[in-house]
Design an enzyme around this catalytic site. Structure first.
Site, PDB file in Angstrom:
ATOM      1  N   ASP A  93       6.706   5.311  -6.568  1.00  0.00           N
ATOM      2  CA  ASP A  93       7.519   5.228  -5.349  1.00  0.00           C
ATOM      3  C   ASP A  93       7.240   6.406  -4.421  1.00  0.00           C
ATOM      4  OD1 ASP A  93       9.335   4.184  -3.604  1.00  0.00           O
ATOM      5  OD2 ASP A  93      11.101   4.888  -4.688  1.00  0.00           O
ATOM      6  N   HIS A 107       0.035   3.931   1.245  1.00  0.00           N
ATOM      7  CA  HIS A 107      -0.389   3.021   0.165  1.00  0.00           C
ATOM      8  C   HIS A 107      -1.845   3.271  -0.209  1.00  0.00           C
ATOM      9  CE1 HIS A 107       3.374   1.067   0.175  1.00  0.00           C
ATOM     10  NE2 HIS A 107       3.225   0.424   1.307  1.00  0.00           N
ATOM     11  N   ARG A 164      16.336   4.866 -10.521  1.00  0.00           N
ATOM     12  CA  ARG A 164      16.686   3.505 -10.955  1.00  0.00           C
ATOM     13  C   ARG A 164      15.444   2.789 -11.460  1.00  0.00           C
ATOM     14  NH1 ARG A 164      18.156   3.443  -5.328  1.00  0.00           N
ATOM     15  NH2 ARG A 164      16.351   2.840  -4.102  1.00  0.00           N
ATOM     16  N   ILE A 165      15.674   1.650 -12.131  1.00  0.00           N
ATOM     17  CA  ILE A 165      14.580   0.921 -12.787  1.00  0.00           C
ATOM     18  C   ILE A 165      13.977  -0.147 -11.860  1.00  0.00           C
ATOM     19  CG2 ILE A 165      13.987  -0.500 -14.827  1.00  0.00           C
ATOM     20  CD1 ILE A 165      14.894   2.034 -15.907  1.00  0.00           C
ATOM     21  N   LEU A 208      -8.548   2.590 -22.660  1.00  0.00           N
ATOM     22  CA  LEU A 208      -7.225   2.477 -22.017  1.00  0.00           C
ATOM     23  C   LEU A 208      -6.922   1.023 -21.621  1.00  0.00           C
ATOM     24  CD1 LEU A 208      -4.755   3.930 -20.557  1.00  0.00           C
ATOM     25  CD2 LEU A 208      -6.179   3.869 -18.505  1.00  0.00           C
ATOM     26  N   ARG A 262       9.054  -7.297   2.432  1.00  0.00           N
ATOM     27  CA  ARG A 262       8.619  -6.239   3.355  1.00  0.00           C
ATOM     28  C   ARG A 262       7.970  -6.862   4.602  1.00  0.00           C
ATOM     29  NH1 ARG A 262       7.086  -0.701   0.434  1.00  0.00           N
ATOM     30  NH2 ARG A 262       8.866  -0.713  -0.955  1.00  0.00           N
ATOM     31  N   GLU A 303      11.859   6.644 -22.851  1.00  0.00           N
ATOM     32  CA  GLU A 303      12.384   7.881 -22.293  1.00  0.00           C
ATOM     33  C   GLU A 303      12.156   7.805 -20.781  1.00  0.00           C
ATOM     34  OE1 GLU A 303      14.082  10.125 -23.895  1.00  0.00           O
ATOM     35  OE2 GLU A 303      13.790   9.074 -25.793  1.00  0.00           O
TER      36      GLU A 303
HETATM   37  C1  FPP Z   1       6.393   2.161  -3.313  1.00  0.00           C
HETATM   38  O1  FPP Z   1       6.390   3.087  -2.256  1.00  0.00           O
HETATM   39  C2  FPP Z   1       5.067   1.622  -3.466  1.00  0.00           C
HETATM   40  C3  FPP Z   1       4.744   0.287  -3.413  1.00  0.00           C
HETATM   41  C4  FPP Z   1       5.721  -0.792  -3.203  1.00  0.00           C
HETATM   42  C5  FPP Z   1       3.372  -0.154  -3.550  1.00  0.00           C
HETATM   43  C6  FPP Z   1       2.612   0.595  -4.589  1.00  0.00           C
HETATM   44  C7  FPP Z   1       1.194   0.385  -4.309  1.00  0.00           C
HETATM   45  C8  FPP Z   1       0.237   1.310  -4.503  1.00  0.00           C
HETATM   46  C9  FPP Z   1       0.454   2.633  -5.121  1.00  0.00           C
HETATM   47  C10 FPP Z   1      -1.129   0.993  -4.111  1.00  0.00           C
HETATM   48  C11 FPP Z   1      -1.648  -0.130  -4.902  1.00  0.00           C
HETATM   49  C12 FPP Z   1      -1.864   0.245  -6.317  1.00  0.00           C
HETATM   50  C13 FPP Z   1      -2.401  -0.570  -7.230  1.00  0.00           C
HETATM   51  C14 FPP Z   1      -2.677  -0.032  -8.582  1.00  0.00           C
HETATM   52  C15 FPP Z   1      -2.734  -2.000  -6.965  1.00  0.00           C
HETATM   53  P1  FPP Z   1       7.263   2.759  -0.982  1.00  0.00           P
HETATM   54  O2  FPP Z   1       6.392   2.028   0.002  1.00  0.00           O
HETATM   55  O3  FPP Z   1       8.495   2.027  -1.369  1.00  0.00           O
HETATM   56  O4  FPP Z   1       7.584   4.199  -0.462  1.00  0.00           O
HETATM   57  P2  FPP Z   1       8.921   4.668   0.248  1.00  0.00           P
HETATM   58  O5  FPP Z   1      10.010   4.605  -0.790  1.00  0.00           O
HETATM   59  O6  FPP Z   1       8.601   6.066   0.648  1.00  0.00           O
HETATM   60  O7  FPP Z   1       9.168   3.761   1.410  1.00  0.00           O
END
Ligand code: FPP
Length: 245
Positions: free
Chosen positions: A26, A43, A194-195, A137, A77, A207
């Site tokens: 996040d 991203h 949160r989850i 992995l 989104r 954990e």
């Molecule tokens: C949450 O940050 C992130 C996402 C919803 C997308 C996660 C995607 C990536 C890390 C890139 C793709 C990765 C792979 C492995 C395919 P947010 O946009 O909610 O950030 P914010 O809370 O600051 O708005």
């Protein structure tokens, strides 16, 4: 300090590497906004970080790394952001799968793949097929994934088989992660605690570790701190402290 050096130090000093690390990545949007850029810039940086994290975990001997890339709810989104994430996912699969294969990584996408367009489904299939026999992995990308969806699809499979005596074992065997272990360490970056419908079943005894770092800033040093913290926890799985020590 270079990531490689941090990894080596972590290997020397860390008593126990969690076999399965799961991460809610996040904070990409905020990371970009802090730099006066559009959210999608975050991203892109987040994808880079995910790639590095897989490398670090491979070097550390982590057996499973599960990354929450796109939740069942993320379709809500803005269209532009969703399209960007889909393109980024497809491009990265194409560009990275050979290197993952070379590094003996087995890649699987966990989630409802039928929700993706045909091009992305093909890219996922190709990457999974290429890496299916690797025994390094296990990199699980959770995409169009939700913990509730996973439990519901498992229950639905049992219903289709006519099973009426539903046990935890039977349900667990139908989860999308059935072949792998439950999560030992669940990390969430970005300051929220949160989850968010991630591995609901598989995190029953994880954990939990929350970091204020935004995902693109969560480097090997930060992972080492999380693993050190994990090593200070006593995992009791419902037993008493005396029973497990
Ligand atoms: C949450 O940050 C992130 C996402 C919803 C997308 C996660 C995607 C990536 C890390 C890139 C793709 C990765 C792979 C492995 C395919 P947010 O946009 O909610 O950030 P914010 O809370 O600051 O708005």
């Amino acid at each position: 300090m270079p990531d490689q050096q941090v990894t080596e130090q972590a290997m020397q000093h860390t008593a126990k590497i969690p076999p399965h690390i799961a991460i809610i990545m996040d904070g990409n949007g905020r990371w970009a906004q802090k730099r006066g850029k559009k959210r999608v810039f975050g991203h892109k940086a987040g994808m880079e970080r995910a790639r590095e994290m897989a490398e670090t975990c491979g070097e550390l001997g982590v057996k499973y790394l599960t990354l929450f890339a796109f939740s069942s709810e993320n379709w809500k989104r803005p269209q532009e952001e969703v399209s960007f994430l889909m393109d980024l996912f497809a491009t990265s699969l194409k560009n990275e799968s050979k290197k993952l294969h070379k590094n003996n990584v087995k890649l699987t996408v966990i989630g409802d793949k039928l929700g993706f367009d045909k091009r992305l489904q093909k890219a996922i299939d190709n990457a999974e097929q290429l890496t299916r026999d690797n025994d390094g992995l296990n990199l699980q990308i959770a995409a169009n994934y939700g913990g509730r969806w996973d439990i519901a699809q498992a229950a639905s499979k049992l219903a289709q088989q006519g099973v009426t005596e539903i046990t935890e074992d039977l349900l667990g065997q139908q989860l999308i992660t059935a072949d792998g272990p439950e999560a030992d360490l669940l990390i969430r970056t970005g300051g929220e605690q949160r989850i968010s419908n991630f591995l609901l079943w598989q995190a029953a005894y994880s954990e939990l570790y929350f970091s204020d770092l935004l995902w693109p800033d969560f480097d090997a040093q930060a992972l080492k701190q999380a693993i050190d913290d994990f090593n200070r926890r006593q995992r009791r799985f419902g037993q008493t402290g005396e029973q497990v020590s």
